[in-house]
Design a protein around this motif. Structure first.
Motif, short mmCIF file in Angstrom:
data_model
loop_
_atom_site.label_atom_id
_atom_site.label_comp_id
_atom_site.label_asym_id
_atom_site.label_seq_id
_atom_site.Cartn_x
_atom_site.Cartn_y
_atom_site.Cartn_z
N CYS A 101 -6.83 -4.55 -35.46
CA CYS A 101 -7.46 -5.53 -34.57
C CYS A 101 -8.73 -6.09 -35.20
O CYS A 101 -9.04 -7.26 -35.03
CB CYS A 101 -7.78 -4.91 -33.22
N ASN A 106 -7.89 -8.95 -37.20
CA ASN A 106 -7.16 -9.98 -36.45
C ASN A 106 -5.64 -9.81 -36.53
O ASN A 106 -4.90 -10.78 -36.57
CB ASN A 106 -7.59 -11.38 -36.88
N ARG A 107 -5.18 -8.57 -36.53
CA ARG A 107 -3.74 -8.26 -36.51
C ARG A 107 -3.47 -7.47 -35.23
O ARG A 107 -3.53 -6.26 -35.21
CB ARG A 107 -3.35 -7.44 -37.74
N HIS A 108 -3.19 -8.18 -34.15
CA HIS A 108 -3.10 -7.59 -32.82
C HIS A 108 -1.67 -7.26 -32.43
O HIS A 108 -0.72 -7.77 -33.00
CB HIS A 108 -3.71 -8.55 -31.80
N CYS A 162 -3.83 -8.04 -25.99
CA CYS A 162 -3.58 -7.05 -27.03
C CYS A 162 -3.51 -5.66 -26.39
O CYS A 162 -4.36 -5.31 -25.56
CB CYS A 162 -4.69 -7.10 -28.08
N GLN A 196 -7.94 -7.87 -25.71
CA GLN A 196 -8.40 -9.26 -25.77
C GLN A 196 -7.21 -10.20 -25.66
O GLN A 196 -6.08 -9.82 -25.94
CB GLN A 196 -9.14 -9.51 -27.08
N ILE A 216 -4.70 -12.89 -26.76
CA ILE A 216 -4.17 -13.29 -28.07
C ILE A 216 -3.07 -14.32 -27.89
O ILE A 216 -2.51 -14.47 -26.81
CB ILE A 216 -3.65 -12.07 -28.86
N TRP A 237 0.26 -12.40 -34.41
CA TRP A 237 -0.59 -12.71 -33.27
C TRP A 237 -2.04 -12.79 -33.72
O TRP A 237 -2.45 -12.08 -34.63
CB TRP A 237 -0.44 -11.65 -32.20
N SER A 238 -2.82 -13.64 -33.07
CA SER A 238 -4.22 -13.84 -33.40
C SER A 238 -5.02 -14.02 -32.11
O SER A 238 -4.46 -14.38 -31.08
CB SER A 238 -4.36 -15.08 -34.28
N LEU A 239 -6.33 -13.79 -32.19
CA LEU A 239 -7.19 -14.00 -31.03
C LEU A 239 -7.08 -15.43 -30.53
O LEU A 239 -6.99 -16.36 -31.32
CB LEU A 239 -8.65 -13.72 -31.38
N ARG A 263 -8.86 -18.44 -29.18
CA ARG A 263 -10.21 -18.99 -29.11
C ARG A 263 -10.43 -19.64 -27.75
O ARG A 263 -9.50 -20.12 -27.12
CB ARG A 263 -10.43 -20.00 -30.23
#
Length: 56
Positions: free
Chosen positions: A8, A11-13, A31, A36, A38, A46-48, A50
């Protein structure tokens, strides 16, 4: 589980697959590890999410 926390940070959720939803633009979930919001970038990635993306 510690291994996933490190992912995490890079940025690997991991999504909670039971609660993934389609917003019309992206697949969005929380996640499992860091809780958070994602979004899916591509299949299996998957990414956060924004703040600016979540408003549209």
């Amino acid at each position: 589980m510690v291994f996933y926390r490190v992912l995490c940070m890079f940025n690997r959720h991991r999504p909670d697959r039971d609660r993934v939803r389609w917003t019309g633009l992206n697949y969005v979930a929380d996640c499992k590890v860091c809780h958070q919001r994602i979004r899916r970038i591509s299949k299996g990635r998957w990414s956060l999410l924004r703040q600016s993306e979540s408003e549209s």
